[in-house]
Write a protein that holds these residues in place. Structure first.
Motif, PDB file in Angstrom:
ATOM      1  N   CYS A  57       0.827  -1.212   0.000  1.00  0.00           N
ATOM      2  CA  CYS A  57       0.000   0.000   0.000  1.00  0.00           C
ATOM      3  C   CYS A  57       0.860   1.261   0.000  1.00  0.00           C
ATOM      4  O   CYS A  57       0.517   2.243  -0.660  1.00  0.00           O
ATOM      5  CB  CYS A  57      -0.922  -0.004   1.219  1.00  0.00           C
ATOM      6  N   THR A  58       1.975   1.216   0.711  1.00  0.00           N
ATOM      7  CA  THR A  58       2.875   2.368   0.723  1.00  0.00           C
ATOM      8  C   THR A  58       3.489   2.596  -0.653  1.00  0.00           C
ATOM      9  O   THR A  58       3.594   3.728  -1.116  1.00  0.00           O
ATOM     10  CB  THR A  58       3.975   2.165   1.770  1.00  0.00           C
ATOM     11  N   TYR A  59       3.876   1.514  -1.324  1.00  0.00           N
ATOM     12  CA  TYR A  59       4.449   1.637  -2.662  1.00  0.00           C
ATOM     13  C   TYR A  59       3.428   2.168  -3.665  1.00  0.00           C
ATOM     14  O   TYR A  59       3.740   3.045  -4.475  1.00  0.00           O
ATOM     15  CB  TYR A  59       5.000   0.285  -3.118  1.00  0.00           C
ATOM     16  N   VAL A  60       2.209   1.635  -3.601  1.00  0.00           N
ATOM     17  CA  VAL A  60       1.170   2.092  -4.529  1.00  0.00           C
ATOM     18  C   VAL A  60       0.860   3.562  -4.296  1.00  0.00           C
ATOM     19  O   VAL A  60       0.692   4.331  -5.241  1.00  0.00           O
ATOM     20  CB  VAL A  60      -0.099   1.217  -4.391  1.00  0.00           C
ATOM     21  N   ARG A  61       0.801   3.983  -3.038  1.00  0.00           N
ATOM     22  CA  ARG A  61       0.510   5.389  -2.750  1.00  0.00           C
ATOM     23  C   ARG A  61       1.661   6.289  -3.198  1.00  0.00           C
ATOM     24  O   ARG A  61       1.442   7.428  -3.618  1.00  0.00           O
ATOM     25  CB  ARG A  61       0.240   5.609  -1.272  1.00  0.00           C
ATOM     26  N   SER A  84      -7.999   9.027  -3.218  1.00  0.00           N
ATOM     27  CA  SER A  84      -9.352   9.367  -3.641  1.00  0.00           C
ATOM     28  C   SER A  84     -10.404   8.451  -3.025  1.00  0.00           C
ATOM     29  O   SER A  84     -11.571   8.802  -2.968  1.00  0.00           O
ATOM     30  CB  SER A  84      -9.455   9.303  -5.163  1.00  0.00           C
ATOM     31  N   ARG A  85      -9.984   7.292  -2.531  1.00  0.00           N
ATOM     32  CA  ARG A  85     -10.937   6.323  -2.009  1.00  0.00           C
ATOM     33  C   ARG A  85     -10.877   6.186  -0.489  1.00  0.00           C
ATOM     34  O   ARG A  85     -11.477   5.283   0.055  1.00  0.00           O
ATOM     35  CB  ARG A  85     -10.658   4.968  -2.632  1.00  0.00           C
ATOM     36  N   LYS A  86     -10.170   7.055   0.199  1.00  0.00           N
ATOM     37  CA  LYS A  86      -9.969   6.854   1.632  1.00  0.00           C
ATOM     38  C   LYS A  86     -11.233   7.057   2.452  1.00  0.00           C
ATOM     39  O   LYS A  86     -11.371   6.451   3.504  1.00  0.00           O
ATOM     40  CB  LYS A  86      -8.852   7.738   2.163  1.00  0.00           C
ATOM     41  N   GLY A 107     -10.509   2.464   2.522  1.00  0.00           N
ATOM     42  CA  GLY A 107      -9.968   3.310   3.572  1.00  0.00           C
ATOM     43  C   GLY A 107      -8.917   2.589   4.394  1.00  0.00           C
ATOM     44  O   GLY A 107      -7.975   3.198   4.896  1.00  0.00           O
ATOM     45  N   MET A 108      -9.065   1.279   4.516  1.00  0.00           N
ATOM     46  CA  MET A 108      -8.074   0.483   5.230  1.00  0.00           C
ATOM     47  C   MET A 108      -6.744   0.486   4.480  1.00  0.00           C
ATOM     48  O   MET A 108      -5.680   0.544   5.085  1.00  0.00           O
ATOM     49  CB  MET A 108      -8.593  -0.940   5.386  1.00  0.00           C
ATOM     50  N   PHE A 109      -6.801   0.453   3.143  1.00  0.00           N
ATOM     51  CA  PHE A 109      -5.566   0.533   2.358  1.00  0.00           C
ATOM     52  C   PHE A 109      -4.863   1.869   2.576  1.00  0.00           C
ATOM     53  O   PHE A 109      -3.640   1.929   2.628  1.00  0.00           O
ATOM     54  CB  PHE A 109      -5.855   0.329   0.873  1.00  0.00           C
TER      55      PHE A 109
END
Length: 73
Positions: A21-25, A34-36, A43-45
């Motif tokens: 998730c850190t890499y994707v962000r 946009s989906r948090k 939101g968990m991601f």
């Protein structure tokens, strides 16, 4: 067996989820940001990505420890 039944495997899955998730962000920030607030699942991601950003030295240390444990066992 499932990763939920072994504590080591569960820790490894959570650690890999935080790193992913850190890499994707970092590469595509709009995909996670946009989906948090729209969905609990996405939101968990975002929360996992935030943990990876804020605690990056500890996360990297945990990655090294888990790599050693995986190679030894």
């Amino acid at each position: 067996m499932s990763a939920l039944f072994h504590f080591d495997a569960l820790l490894l899955v959570i650690l890999l989820l935080v790193c992913t998730c850190t890499y994707v962000r970092a590469t595509v920030p709009g995909m996670v940001d946009s989906r948090k607030d729209k969905n609990i699942f996405f939101g968990m991601f975002w929360k996992f990505a935030r943990i990876g950003e804020r605690l990056s030295p500890y996360v990297s240390l945990c990655c090294i420890i888990m790599a050693v444990v995986t190679f030894v066992s």
